[in-house]
Design a protein around this motif. Structure first.
Motif, PDB file in Angstrom:
ATOM      1  N   PRO A 200       0.832  -1.215   0.000  1.00 37.65           N
ATOM      2  CA  PRO A 200       0.000   0.000   0.000  1.00 37.65           C
ATOM      3  C   PRO A 200       0.859   1.254   0.000  1.00 37.65           C
ATOM      4  N   GLU A 201       0.449   2.235  -0.774  1.00 40.07           N
ATOM      5  CA  GLU A 201       1.262   3.431  -0.992  1.00 40.07           C
ATOM      6  C   GLU A 201       1.701   4.122   0.308  1.00 40.07           C
ATOM      7  N   PRO A 202       0.831   4.217   1.335  1.00 35.59           N
ATOM      8  CA  PRO A 202       1.279   4.889   2.559  1.00 35.59           C
ATOM      9  C   PRO A 202       2.431   4.169   3.262  1.00 35.59           C
ATOM     10  N   LEU A 203       2.586   2.885   2.991  1.00 34.34           N
ATOM     11  CA  LEU A 203       3.640   2.103   3.644  1.00 34.34           C
ATOM     12  C   LEU A 203       4.892   1.970   2.788  1.00 34.34           C
ATOM     13  N   LEU A 204       4.794   2.319   1.535  1.00 33.26           N
ATOM     14  CA  LEU A 204       5.876   2.052   0.581  1.00 33.26           C
ATOM     15  C   LEU A 204       6.950   3.130   0.674  1.00 33.26           C
ATOM     16  N   HIS A 205       7.771   3.010   1.714  1.00 33.31           N
ATOM     17  CA  HIS A 205       8.859   3.966   1.862  1.00 33.31           C
ATOM     18  C   HIS A 205       9.921   3.375   2.787  1.00 33.31           C
ATOM     19  N   ASP A 206      11.106   3.925   2.704  1.00 39.18           N
ATOM     20  CA  ASP A 206      12.207   3.566   3.595  1.00 39.18           C
ATOM     21  C   ASP A 206      12.660   4.798   4.369  1.00 39.18           C
ATOM     22  N   GLU A 207      11.693   5.594   4.786  1.00 38.05           N
ATOM     23  CA  GLU A 207      12.013   6.878   5.398  1.00 38.05           C
ATOM     24  C   GLU A 207      12.466   6.755   6.851  1.00 38.05           C
ATOM     25  N   LEU A 208      12.099   5.669   7.523  1.00 35.54           N
ATOM     26  CA  LEU A 208      12.450   5.527   8.940  1.00 35.54           C
ATOM     27  C   LEU A 208      13.933   5.223   9.078  1.00 35.54           C
ATOM     28  N   ASP A 209      14.576   5.903  10.021  1.00 35.08           N
ATOM     29  CA  ASP A 209      15.992   5.621  10.223  1.00 35.08           C
ATOM     30  C   ASP A 209      16.154   4.313  10.993  1.00 35.08           C
ATOM     31  N   ASP A 210      17.397   3.845  11.080  1.00 34.64           N
ATOM     32  CA  ASP A 210      17.643   2.542  11.696  1.00 34.64           C
ATOM     33  C   ASP A 210      17.133   2.497  13.130  1.00 34.64           C
ATOM     34  N   ALA A 211      17.342   3.570  13.880  1.00 34.76           N
ATOM     35  CA  ALA A 211      16.942   3.571  15.284  1.00 34.76           C
ATOM     36  C   ALA A 211      15.442   3.390  15.434  1.00 34.76           C
ATOM     37  N   GLU A 212      14.660   4.071  14.588  1.00 36.97           N
ATOM     38  CA  GLU A 212      13.205   3.941  14.690  1.00 36.97           C
ATOM     39  C   GLU A 212      12.749   2.538  14.297  1.00 36.97           C
TER      40      GLU A 212
END
Length: 400
Positions: A200-212
């Motif tokens: 799903p488009e709202p989930l399709l990202h790698d924006e969270l950094d490693d810590a999160e």
């Protein structure tokens, strides 16, 4: 390890065991409204494996918690997307590397960005990739839609399982990078599609950094375990100890001590808030069930040694090819190495933890037989010969 805060409470070994059982869905009434998807979200990961004796592991795991749920229902729950106009993210799963190859809830896609990034920066691979094949695989998936490795041009170069074709290497690498997703299993073959279509488009990202990402996975592991040591929590999604150390103080888990554990532990505060009560589930467990994933933890909590012997040479096996632990009364009370012959479930070898285990093992065998459409149970070998007759009688009594 960094210095630890003062524990908020001390748990007895029995309290920790019961918290674990409830967190894993084996104590208290199961949430049948949530069904298989509810089990997946509760556990956070369901391990896949090629071995199929009574059923495959990803089928056995919801069965162990919910009872005789239809096997087609299991696959449908994992892989069937909701309609395009659904108000929530489509309730299907994705397959990725967690504890091992696992089915994961689709909403956790962003939290595996740290692992996708690590794979993309990996300097070398065990399989070589011919020039141009990766781009060709992506192009073919974009134009033709979901495909197996065979559809894409071949999974293997020879009959050896590890001898992948260039196409298989490319599509598996794309899966690890997150450009491609396994959207279902078809005859046990992975079906691949582009992540841009499947997630799903709202989930399709790698924006969270490693810590999160790590905070989320540590919190999920703590919730799925109820209570665990640093090593327990790290093992759940195969994190490194130092990754756990870096985020656990901010994960929402709270420090506790557990009688007899000898190491600091962390617990889900919600698990501590309500004493675990309710009905205990009696069932056969997949050797790949998250209740028994980690051998040292299983021995610490249940006093039970668990080992998969499918890959052990036959003369060296102690409990059998696919020995399934038996859970009854909140304890691991024995093992059954099963097989199927027509409509008979065969207990090729049964190991019992004493005579008190007989009723639970019999109940687990009969329920499993009914689930896989067997009308009879035959016991071949019982390790303690004097318990064979009581077990056979208990099976006959329960049927009668």
């Amino acid at each position: 390890m960094p210095s630890l805060p003062r524990p908020v409470t001390e748990l007895t070994a029995d309290e920790a065991r019961r918290i674990f059982l409830r967190a894993q869905g084996f104590l208290g009434a199961p949430d049948r409204r949530g069904g298989v998807r509810g089990v997946l979200r509760r556990l956070g990961a369901v391990q896949l494996d090629t071995i199929s004796v009574l059923a495959r592991s990803h089928e056995l795991i919801p069965y162990a918690r919910l009872g005789a749920i239809g096997r087609k229902t299991v696959d449908s729950a994992y892989w069937t997307p909701a309609p395009d106009d659904a108000s929530e993210p489509r309730p299907h799963a994705f397959e990725y590397w967690s504890h091992a190859a696992c089915v994961l809830p689709i909403e956790e896609w962003p939290h595996f960005a740290f692992r996708r990034r690590a794979y993309r920066s990996r300097p070398h691979w065990n399989h070589s990739l011919p020039d141009g094949v990766y781009d060709q695989v992506i192009k073919q998936l974009r134009s033709e839609g979901p495909l197996t490795a065979t559809d894409l041009g071949g999974a293997k170069r020879t009959s050896e399982w590890w001898d992948w074709s260039g196409t298989k290497v490319a599509v598996e690498r794309a899966l690890m990078y997150g450009e491609v997703v396994c959207v279902e299993r078809r005859g046990w073959k992975r079906v691949y599609d582009l992540a841009e279509r499947a997630v799903p488009e709202p989930l399709l990202h790698d924006e969270l950094d490693d810590a999160e990402c790590l905070r989320r996975l540590v919190r999920l592991a703590g919730q799925s375990l109820g209570v665990g040591t640093r090593a327990d929590i790290a093992d759940y999604h195969r994190l490194k100890g130092e990754q756990v150390d870096a985020v656990i103080a901010d994960s929402g888990l709270v420090p506790v001590t557990v009688e007899g554990w000898g190491k600091p532990a962390w617990a889900d505060p919600e698990a501590l808030a309500t004493p675990p009560r309710g009905r205990h589930r009696t069932t056969l467990l997949s050797p790949f069930d998250s209740l028994v994933w980690e051998r040292a933890r299983t021995e610490r909590i249940f006093g039970f040694t668990h080992r998969l012997e499918a890959y052990v040479p036959k003369p060296k096996r102690v409990y059998g090819y696919f020995a399934m632990p038996v859970l009854a009364g909140g304890r691991l009370v024995g093992r059954v190495d099963p097989a199927r012959e027509g409509r008979t479930l065969v207990a090729r070898q049964v190991t019992l933890e004493g005579s008190k285990a007989v009723p639970g093992v019999a109940q687990a065998l009969l329920e499993a037989a009914a689930w896989v459409d067997c009308t009879d149970v035959r016991v071949e070998r019982v390790v303690a010969p004097d318990l064979r007759e009581p077990l056979v009688k208990e099976l006959a009594r329960a049927v009668g």
